[in-house]
Design a protein around this motif. Structure first.
Motif, PDB file in Angstrom:
ATOM      1  N   SER A  34      11.523 -15.002   6.587  1.00 37.52           N
ATOM      2  CA  SER A  34      12.634 -14.609   7.323  1.00 37.52           C
ATOM      3  C   SER A  34      13.776 -14.402   6.813  1.00 37.52           C
ATOM      4  CB  SER A  34      12.886 -15.996   8.464  1.00 37.52           C
ATOM      5  OG  SER A  34      13.064 -17.024   7.738  1.00 37.52           O
ATOM      6  N   ASN A  35      13.932 -13.796   5.520  1.00 37.84           N
ATOM      7  CA  ASN A  35      14.974 -13.299   4.863  1.00 37.84           C
ATOM      8  C   ASN A  35      15.163 -11.786   5.393  1.00 37.84           C
ATOM      9  OD1 ASN A  35      17.074 -12.300   3.535  1.00 37.84           O
ATOM     10  ND2 ASN A  35      16.072 -13.298   1.647  1.00 37.84           N
ATOM     11  N   TYR A  36      16.038 -11.857   6.567  1.00 35.10           N
ATOM     12  CA  TYR A  36      16.210 -10.531   7.070  1.00 35.10           C
ATOM     13  C   TYR A  36      16.818  -9.465   6.299  1.00 35.10           C
ATOM     14  CZ  TYR A  36      21.498 -10.652   7.567  1.00 35.10           C
ATOM     15  OH  TYR A  36      22.755 -10.697   7.530  1.00 35.10           O
ATOM     16  N   GLN A  37      17.649  -9.762   5.263  1.00 37.34           N
ATOM     17  CA  GLN A  37      17.999  -8.920   4.129  1.00 37.34           C
ATOM     18  C   GLN A  37      16.833  -8.320   3.529  1.00 37.34           C
ATOM     19  OE1 GLN A  37      20.620 -11.596   2.203  1.00 37.34           O
ATOM     20  NE2 GLN A  37      22.306 -11.062   3.720  1.00 37.34           N
ATOM     21  N   THR A  38      15.963  -8.801   3.284  1.00 43.11           N
ATOM     22  CA  THR A  38      14.560  -8.241   2.849  1.00 43.11           C
ATOM     23  C   THR A  38      13.532  -7.467   3.682  1.00 43.11           C
ATOM     24  OG1 THR A  38      13.562 -10.321   2.478  1.00 43.11           O
ATOM     25  CG2 THR A  38      14.983  -9.277   0.602  1.00 43.11           C
ATOM     26  N   ILE A  39      13.463  -8.222   4.893  1.00 40.26           N
ATOM     27  CA  ILE A  39      12.327  -7.695   5.738  1.00 40.26           C
ATOM     28  C   ILE A  39      12.780  -7.389   6.971  1.00 40.26           C
ATOM     29  CG2 ILE A  39      10.831  -9.515   4.721  1.00 40.26           C
ATOM     30  CD1 ILE A  39      11.152 -11.060   7.484  1.00 40.26           C
ATOM     31  N   GLY A  40      14.045  -7.220   7.307  1.00 40.15           N
ATOM     32  CA  GLY A  40      14.516  -6.927   8.602  1.00 40.15           C
ATOM     33  C   GLY A  40      14.715  -7.760   9.634  1.00 40.15           C
ATOM     34  N   ILE A  41      15.763  -7.616  10.678  1.00 43.68           N
ATOM     35  CA  ILE A  41      16.060  -8.527  11.444  1.00 43.68           C
ATOM     36  C   ILE A  41      14.992  -8.843  12.557  1.00 43.68           C
ATOM     37  CG2 ILE A  41      17.076  -7.105  13.212  1.00 43.68           C
ATOM     38  CD1 ILE A  41      18.225 -10.535  12.158  1.00 43.68           C
ATOM     39  N   GLU A  42      14.067  -7.888  12.949  1.00 44.83           N
ATOM     40  CA  GLU A  42      13.120  -8.006  13.727  1.00 44.83           C
ATOM     41  C   GLU A  42      11.916  -8.858  13.309  1.00 44.83           C
ATOM     42  OE1 GLU A  42      11.516  -7.819  17.604  1.00 44.83           O
ATOM     43  OE2 GLU A  42      13.660  -7.198  16.861  1.00 44.83           O
ATOM     44  N   ALA A  43      11.547  -8.426  12.072  1.00 45.02           N
ATOM     45  CA  ALA A  43      10.517  -9.397  11.474  1.00 45.02           C
ATOM     46  C   ALA A  43      10.899 -10.768  11.241  1.00 45.02           C
ATOM     47  CB  ALA A  43      10.351  -8.645   9.971  1.00 45.02           C
ATOM     48  N   ALA A  44      12.147 -10.872  10.900  1.00 44.87           N
ATOM     49  CA  ALA A  44      12.714 -12.176  10.567  1.00 44.87           C
ATOM     50  C   ALA A  44      12.513 -13.024  12.167  1.00 44.87           C
ATOM     51  CB  ALA A  44      14.103 -12.458  10.339  1.00 44.87           C
TER      52      ALA A  44
END
Length: 320
Positions: A34-44
C-alpha cells in the motif's frame, strides 16, 4: 465499546489489526502493498480496504452487522511530508464510503492518526512510546523518541546513499568481496562457492548476466545477505569482516540517536527489528557489545509486538 484499527502499510504488504480499548487484538488482516508512491493511490486503497475487511471478518465482531470504529492509525512507508499526510487523509475519507466494509465509522479528524512506518515500528516493538528502534532489513535506519517528545531519525538514505548495516549492504559487500577475491585483489574466501551454489552458477563470472541482465532490484540482492551470514558463521574471515563492519555502522548510527535523546544516567530500551538480526554470524552480539560500551543503561530487546499493533496503540492513546 471502543474499537480502533491499526494499519502497517509497506512496499510488500499491508497489515491491519482490530483492537479493543484494553489493547487486545480482536482481528488480523493482511493484503498486498500500500505504498501509494510506488503502486498508485487506487491500488493502495484496495489493499487497505482488503486488510481492514479481513481484520473485521476474522473477529467475533463479524457477527454484528456493523462494527463501530472510533479511531484509525496508519504507519506508512514514505509518509513524512505534509502533502503525503493530506493524500492519506483523503484516502481514509474515501475508504469510509466503501460499501465493502461492515463498519460504523465514528471518526473525528483528531482520531485519524498518520505516521511513518518508523513510528509504529518503535511503538509496536517496545509496547510503549519512549526508546529507540533499530531496523535492519532490506534497508536500515534508526528512529527514537524520548520522554520530552523529542524524536531523532538516523540513516534511511536508501541503497545508493546509505542503508549501512542492511541486508542490501551486507549482500553487496559480499558480492564485491567475492569478485575481488576472484580477481586476486583479496585473499581467498568461501563466499565464491557459496554464491555459486546458491545461484546455481558454473562460475562466479556468471554473476554479471544474473545481476545486470535479469533486472535484479534491491530486494533481490538483499536476499543474498543470509549467504554472507552463513559463510561468516562458518569462520570465513572475509565474511566475518563484512558482518562486523555492518554491525559497527548500525551501532555508530544508534549512538547518534542515543546522544541526541537520552542522558548518560537514563535507562531506556532499544528494540531491534528486521531479518538481519536473525543471522548466525554474531551480528547482534557485536552490535550489543558496542552499544553496551557506550550506553550501559540501554536494554536491547526483540520486538514485543508487530508494527500494526503499535499503530493501534497510537490510536488508543489519542482517544485516551
Amino acid at each position: 465499546m471502543i474499537h480502533v484499527l491499526g494499519i502497517d502499510g509497506g512496499g510488500s504488504k499491508t497489515v491491519c489489526v482490530l483492537m479493543s480499548a484494553d489493547g487486545k487484538i480482536l482481528g488480523h488482516g493482511q493484503a498486498g502493498p500500500s505504498n501509494y508512491q510506488t503502486i498508485g493511490i487506487e491500488a493502495a486503497k484496495i489493499a487497505i480496504i482488503s486488510a481492514i475487511q479481513q481484520a473485521v471478518e476474522h473477529s467475533f465482531l463479524a457477527l454484528e452487522r456493523f462494527v463501530p470504529i472510533q479511531g484509525i492509525s496508519l504507519g506508512l512507508a514514505g509518509v513524512g511530508r505534509s502533502e503525503d499526510i493530506e493524500v492519506i487523509r483523503n484516502l481514509i475519507e474515501e475508504i469510509q464510503t466503501s460499501s465493502e466494509l461492515p463498519i460504523d465509522w465514528k471518526l473525528t479528524p483528531e482520531n485519524i492518526i498518520i505516521n511513518s512506518d518508523s513510528v509504529i515500528a518503535l511503538v509496536g516493538g517496545l509496547g510503549h512510546f519512549v526508546g529507540i528502534v533499530v531496523i535492519a532489513g532490506t534497508g536500515s535506519h534508526i528512529f527514537g523518541k524520548n520522554h520530552q517528545g523529542i524524536s531523532k531519525r538516523v540513516g534511511g538514505w536508501g541503497y545508493l546513499l546509505g542503508d549501512e548495516g542492511s541486508g542490501y549492504d551486507i549482500a553487496i559487500q559480499g558480492l564485491k568481496s567475492a569478485l575481488r577475491s576472484y580477481d586476486g585483489r583479496l585473499e581467498s574466501t568461501q563466499l565464491i562457492p557459496a554464491f555459486q551454489d546458491a545461484l546455481n552458477l558454473n562460475s562466479i563470472e556468471e554473476l554479471i548476466p544474473v545481476v545486470y541482465r535479469q533486472g535484479w532490484v534491491v530486494k533481490d540482492i538483499a536476499s543474498l545477505a543470509p549467504i554472507v551470514d552463513q559463510v561468516a558463521a562458518s569462520g570465513d574471515p572475509i565474511a566475518q569482516t563484512i558482518i562486523k563492519n555492518a554491525a559497527h555502522e548500525l551501532a555508530l548510527a544508534t549512538e547518534v540517536a542515543i546522544n541526541h535523546l537520552f542522558e548518560p544516567t537514563e535507562s531506556f530500551e532499544i528494540v531491534v527489528m528486521g531479518g538481519v538480526w536473525k543471522g548466525l554470524g554474531n551480528f547482534r552480539r557485536q552490535f550489543e557489545a558496542e552499544i553496551n560500551a557506550i550506553a550501559p543503561l540501554a536494554n536491547i530487546i526483540s520486538p514485543r509486538h508487530e508494527p500494526a499493533y503499535g499503530a493501534g496503540l497510537l490510536a488508543l492513546h489519542t482517544i485516551g
